[in-house]
Scaffold this motif. Structure first.
Motif, PDB file in Angstrom:
ATOM      1  N   UNK B  39       0.832  -1.216   0.000  1.00  0.00           N
ATOM      2  CA  UNK B  39       0.000   0.000   0.000  1.00  0.00           C
ATOM      3  C   UNK B  39       0.864   1.263   0.000  1.00  0.00           C
ATOM      4  N   UNK B  40       0.364   2.311  -0.628  1.00  0.00           N
ATOM      5  CA  UNK B  40       1.146   3.555  -0.727  1.00  0.00           C
ATOM      6  C   UNK B  40       1.021   4.363   0.556  1.00  0.00           C
ATOM      7  N   UNK B  41       2.029   5.205   0.795  1.00  0.00           N
ATOM      8  CA  UNK B  41       2.054   6.024   1.994  1.00  0.00           C
ATOM      9  C   UNK B  41       1.809   7.488   1.678  1.00  0.00           C
ATOM     10  N   UNK B  42       1.787   7.807   0.406  1.00  0.00           N
ATOM     11  CA  UNK B  42       1.699   9.213   0.027  1.00  0.00           C
ATOM     12  C   UNK B  42       0.246   9.598  -0.228  1.00  0.00           C
ATOM     13  N   UNK B  43      -0.027  10.905  -0.176  1.00  0.00           N
ATOM     14  CA  UNK B  43      -1.340  11.417  -0.546  1.00  0.00           C
ATOM     15  C   UNK B  43      -1.159  12.338  -1.746  1.00  0.00           C
ATOM     16  N   UNK B  44      -2.140  12.327  -2.640  1.00  0.00           N
ATOM     17  CA  UNK B  44      -2.074  13.168  -3.838  1.00  0.00           C
ATOM     18  C   UNK B  44      -2.557  14.550  -3.451  1.00  0.00           C
ATOM     19  N   UNK B  45      -1.611  15.443  -3.087  1.00  0.00           N
ATOM     20  CA  UNK B  45      -1.961  16.629  -2.313  1.00  0.00           C
ATOM     21  C   UNK B  45      -3.107  17.500  -2.815  1.00  0.00           C
ATOM     22  N   UNK B  46      -3.059  18.096  -3.981  1.00  0.00           N
ATOM     23  CA  UNK B  46      -4.165  19.053  -4.216  1.00  0.00           C
ATOM     24  C   UNK B  46      -5.529  18.376  -4.258  1.00  0.00           C
ATOM     25  N   UNK B  47      -5.580  17.098  -4.621  1.00  0.00           N
ATOM     26  CA  UNK B  47      -6.849  16.380  -4.651  1.00  0.00           C
ATOM     27  C   UNK B  47      -7.227  15.857  -3.278  1.00  0.00           C
ATOM     28  N   UNK B  48      -6.245  15.213  -2.613  1.00  0.00           N
ATOM     29  CA  UNK B  48      -6.498  14.707  -1.265  1.00  0.00           C
ATOM     30  C   UNK B  48      -5.921  15.692  -0.262  1.00  0.00           C
ATOM     31  N   UNK B 133      -2.418  26.065   4.775  1.00  0.00           N
ATOM     32  CA  UNK B 133      -2.003  26.503   3.440  1.00  0.00           C
ATOM     33  C   UNK B 133      -1.743  27.994   3.477  1.00  0.00           C
ATOM     34  N   UNK B 134      -0.502  28.348   3.760  1.00  0.00           N
ATOM     35  CA  UNK B 134      -0.141  29.745   3.921  1.00  0.00           C
ATOM     36  C   UNK B 134       0.950  30.063   2.919  1.00  0.00           C
ATOM     37  N   UNK B 135       0.558  30.625   1.819  1.00  0.00           N
ATOM     38  CA  UNK B 135       1.557  31.032   0.830  1.00  0.00           C
ATOM     39  C   UNK B 135       1.237  32.458   0.430  1.00  0.00           C
ATOM     40  N   UNK B 136       2.264  33.279   0.341  1.00  0.00           N
ATOM     41  CA  UNK B 136       2.060  34.670  -0.037  1.00  0.00           C
ATOM     42  C   UNK B 136       2.871  34.949  -1.286  1.00  0.00           C
ATOM     43  N   UNK B 137       2.368  35.893  -2.065  1.00  0.00           N
ATOM     44  CA  UNK B 137       3.150  36.318  -3.224  1.00  0.00           C
ATOM     45  C   UNK B 137       3.876  37.619  -2.937  1.00  0.00           C
ATOM     46  N   UNK B 138       3.391  38.378  -1.943  1.00  0.00           N
ATOM     47  CA  UNK B 138       4.027  39.637  -1.576  1.00  0.00           C
ATOM     48  C   UNK B 138       4.194  39.672  -0.061  1.00  0.00           C
ATOM     49  N   UNK B 139       5.259  40.296   0.453  1.00  0.00           N
ATOM     50  CA  UNK B 139       5.404  40.387   1.900  1.00  0.00           C
ATOM     51  C   UNK B 139       4.251  41.144   2.557  1.00  0.00           C
ATOM     52  N   UNK B 140       3.661  42.104   1.835  1.00  0.00           N
ATOM     53  CA  UNK B 140       2.554  42.875   2.415  1.00  0.00           C
ATOM     54  C   UNK B 140       1.343  41.973   2.674  1.00  0.00           C
TER      55      UNK B 140
END
Lengths: 386, 167
Positions: B39-48, B133-140
């Motif tokens: 069995x696999x241990x990974x998850x298909x991130x954006x879907x799961x 899910x914390x991603x920024x494109x600008x520091x502001x």
């Protein structure tokens, strides 16, 4: 490596050719330096004549920062970030030092949980060390198996303290909160699952003929040199020195468990070679499982925050406490002036002392062996630079 | 040079078969093939999506109860923050709590997710949520004001229950 050419090369006419040493930079972006370390190699052809490690790329003023905190508790998230693959043991060292300074006794349940966490962390850290060492040598598969098993440890940590890497779990005088009720069965399940995997890992990597060829008799560190340079942990034990702080300078409750100190014996080559350092780590994981199994059986009921002081204000004084981290002797020297802020904190990081010996053990090695030697030291640059 | 240290001592002599490395490779491949059917241990991130447990320390948020945030702007979180990420400015209000945060700003670039703000808060007003899910494109964009921080109490109920059980 077995023999070093001493006669200078000559041209076809018999004239002696002038050879020059060349300086080769390994790092700071080299994948085998495990972080931002720059090794300045002075090479004579393929042979390494001298190695000068340049450190400091990851310096974050840990010690100075600690003096500007509002209290002792706030230092703990920063200790996490020193050795970021073994955060639990870093916290452990700091809380042991702070509790010695405050002269408080923590409840027994806290000690048991701390030992379980520290040993799980040791396994996780050694899995990274072994996995990435395999990659350095050229074996990619063991790395994935190591990370699969490490993930299970991180899951245990996550359900306990809510973070997977930087835990902030051990606090001065206790823990942030108790283990959840299903932690103990899941930890037992992990021990049962992991034991056969150590054998699988050894079959796959440790006794693999290619791996043995790359690591045996390479980077030999004699016991006297190891002691003189202040090496500790698997680095020192790999050289055949029987020294483990968990047994020789007991802290917490390690004297309650039955386990063995693993020492390198030179099974594949010389005592103190890269293979010995690797096998010490592999065998320590088995011993850690033994400690965890005993601790899980004996763990008493009780409160985990009984001794947690509301305001931490130690009397003026100083203390040095050391613990055995996965990399070796991790010590904290704390000076208190009676205020709520530490006056001075000095961290004695094992990776720094272990790295200092690299010059001694890699003279006369081939450039390709440098990767094997640097990997076997198992440095974490967060801890070297602090 | 340390020639006496680098002498090779070979304890066992290898036969030709062993020197060919073939048994080792076959041993390795056997394990690899076995893993293909495991069995696999990974998850298909954006879907799961990974579902964090209640103990998870994600993005800190301010709890909103009955349309108003619980925070009384005492400033303890800002004082205890090791990374100096929180800025609070208090204002007066007609409500029973008398004080409210006129400005409450967390610099998410500075935040180290230690959870001390949550631990120290006397009102259970600042809570580590399950958002990761914390991603920024600008520091502001990383300066989270009250508009981004205040969330209704229903969203963080699991974490509040966990804190009550474990404190």
């Amino acid at each position: 490596m077995s023999e070093i050419v001493t006669t200078p090369p000559t041209s076809s006419t018999g004239r002696t050719l002038r050879t020059e040493e060349m300086i080769l930079n390994m790092g700071p972006q080299h994948p085998a330096t495990h972080g931002v370390l720059r090794l300045e190699l002075v090479v004579d052809g393929e042979i390494v004549v001298d190695v000068i490690p340049h450190i400091g790329y990851l310096h974050r003023c840990f010690e100075k920062h600690c003096e500007h905190m509002t209290n002792y508790q706030q230092v703990i998230p920063y200790t996490d970030r020193m050795d970021y693959v073994a955060s639990m043991t870093n916290e452990f060292g700091f809380v042991v030092a702070a509790e010695r300074l405050l002269k408080i006794q923590v409840p027994e349940r806290v000690e048991y949980i701390r030992v379980i966490m520290a040993e799980l962390q040791r396994i996780a850290s050694h899995l990274i060390a072994i996995g990435t060492y395999g990659i350095d040598i050229g074996a990619f598969t063991p790395f994935l198996y190591c990370f699969r098993d490490r993930e299970k440890i991180l899951d245990l940590f996550e359900m306990t303290c809510g973070a997977r890497l930087l835990y902030n779990y051990m606090w001065v005088g206790g823990l942030s909160h108790d283990i959840p009720p299903d932690f103990i069965p899941k930890a037992k399940e992990f021990c049962a699952y992991f034991k056969p995997n150590i054998k699988e890992l050894n079959d796959l990597l440790t006794y693999n003929e290619i791996f043995v060829k790359r690591t045996a008799n390479v980077g030999v560190l004699p016991a006297d040199v190891a002691i003189n340079y202040g090496c500790s942990g698997p680095m020192l034990r790999g050289s055949g020195v029987d020294w483990d702080l968990r047994r020789d300078d007991p802290y917490s409750i390690y004297n309650k468990f039955a386990w063995d100190v693993c020492v390198g014996k030179g099974e594949m080559g010389t005592v103190g070679d890269c293979w010995d350092r690797h096998i010490v780590r592999a065998r320590e994981m088995e011993q850690s499982i033994r400690i965890i199994e005993q601790a899980l059986e004996q763990i008493p009921e009780g409160n985990v925050q009984a001794a947690l002081p509301k305001r931490i204000r130690p009397n003026p004084g100083e203390v040095y406490a050391r613990i055995e981290s996965p990399r070796g002797e991790l010590g904290y020297y704390i000076v208190s002036d009676g205020s709520a802020t530490p006056y001075r904190i000095k961290a004695r990081s094992p990776a720094f002392s272990n790295l200092s010996v690299i010059n001694e053990i890699s003279k006369g090695a081939m450039i390709a062996d440098m990767v094997a030697i640097a990997g076997s030291i198992d440095i974490v640059l967060g801890e070297v630079d602090r | 040079m340390n020639s006496e240290r680098s002498t090779i001592i070979r304890k066992k002599d290898l036969s030709l078969w062993e020197r060919m490395y073939i048994p080792e490779i076959v041993k390795g491949m056997k394990l690899t093939i076995r893993q293909m059917f495991a069995p696999t241990f990974t998850t298909q991130y954006p879907d799961e999506r990974f579902q964090p447990p209640a103990s998870f320390r994600g993005r800190p948020v301010l709890v909103e109860e009955n349309g108003v945030e619980r925070c009384v702007a005492c400033g303890l979180c800002s004082r205890v923050c090791p990374a100096l990420a929180i800025e609070v400015q208090a204002g007066e209000t007609e409500l029973g709590k008398e004080r409210y945060p006129e400005k409450f700003e967390i610099n998410m670039i500075r935040c180290i997710f230690c959870g001390f703000c949550e631990e120290v808060c006397p009102e259970e007003a600042i809570i580590m949520s399950q958002e990761y899910e914390l991603a920024f494109t600008k520091p502001q964009d990383a300066l989270f004001g009250k508009d981004k921080l205040v969330v209704p109490i229903e969203k963080v109920q699991t974490r509040l229950n966990f804190l009550r059980a474990n404190r």
